[in-house]
Motif scaffolding. Sequence first.
Motif, PDB file in Angstrom:
ATOM      1  N   ILE A  37      -3.689   4.414 -26.059  1.00  0.00           N
ATOM      2  CA  ILE A  37      -3.690   3.036 -26.581  1.00  0.00           C
ATOM      3  C   ILE A  37      -2.577   2.867 -27.606  1.00  0.00           C
ATOM      4  N   ARG A  38      -2.433   3.864 -28.505  1.00  0.00           N
ATOM      5  CA  ARG A  38      -1.370   3.775 -29.516  1.00  0.00           C
ATOM      6  C   ARG A  38       0.005   3.751 -28.854  1.00  0.00           C
ATOM      7  N   PHE A  39       0.215   4.592 -27.831  1.00  0.00           N
ATOM      8  CA  PHE A  39       1.487   4.623 -27.120  1.00  0.00           C
ATOM      9  C   PHE A  39       1.753   3.281 -26.441  1.00  0.00           C
ATOM     10  N   TRP A  40       0.733   2.729 -25.798  1.00  0.00           N
ATOM     11  CA  TRP A  40       0.886   1.461 -25.090  1.00  0.00           C
ATOM     12  C   TRP A  40       1.222   0.336 -26.066  1.00  0.00           C
ATOM     13  N   ARG A  41       0.553   0.312 -27.219  1.00  0.00           N
ATOM     14  CA  ARG A  41       0.830  -0.733 -28.221  1.00  0.00           C
ATOM     15  C   ARG A  41       2.246  -0.625 -28.756  1.00  0.00           C
ATOM     16  N   ARG A  42       2.695   0.603 -29.066  1.00  0.00           N
ATOM     17  CA  ARG A  42       4.059   0.785 -29.562  1.00  0.00           C
ATOM     18  C   ARG A  42       5.083   0.361 -28.515  1.00  0.00           C
ATOM     19  N   ARG A  43       4.822   0.706 -27.293  1.00  0.00           N
ATOM     20  CA  ARG A  43       5.756   0.398 -26.206  1.00  0.00           C
ATOM     21  C   ARG A  43       5.850  -1.115 -25.998  1.00  0.00           C
ATOM     22  N   THR A  44       4.716  -1.806 -26.048  1.00  0.00           N
ATOM     23  CA  THR A  44       4.771  -3.255 -25.831  1.00  0.00           C
ATOM     24  C   THR A  44       5.438  -3.965 -27.001  1.00  0.00           C
ATOM     25  N   ARG A  45       5.317  -3.436 -28.226  1.00  0.00           N
ATOM     26  CA  ARG A  45       5.997  -4.044 -29.386  1.00  0.00           C
ATOM     27  C   ARG A  45       7.503  -3.864 -29.287  1.00  0.00           C
ATOM     28  N   LEU A  46       7.951  -2.700 -28.802  1.00  0.00           N
ATOM     29  CA  LEU A  46       9.388  -2.438 -28.720  1.00  0.00           C
ATOM     30  C   LEU A  46      10.059  -3.260 -27.625  1.00  0.00           C
TER      31      LEU A  46
END
Length: 61
Positions: free
Chosen positions: A48-57
């Motif tokens: 979830i943390r990886f997915w959130r960071r990726r969508t923000r970038l």
Amino acid sequence: MVLPHEGYDPLRQLLKNNWPVLVRQMAGVLAGAVALVGALLIGAIYGIRFWRRRTRLHRPA
């Protein structure tokens, strides 16, 4: 002859008398299940943390 009281369940009595032995025998399985659930939980959190960071970038400005 002594008859058991009404509602007596031999399987329930057996488990009641032998649960410490059963827990010792199943300790490996229980530890494995706890480890698996923990690994899945940690994987979900990092995913979830990886997915959130990726969508923000990759969000358009």
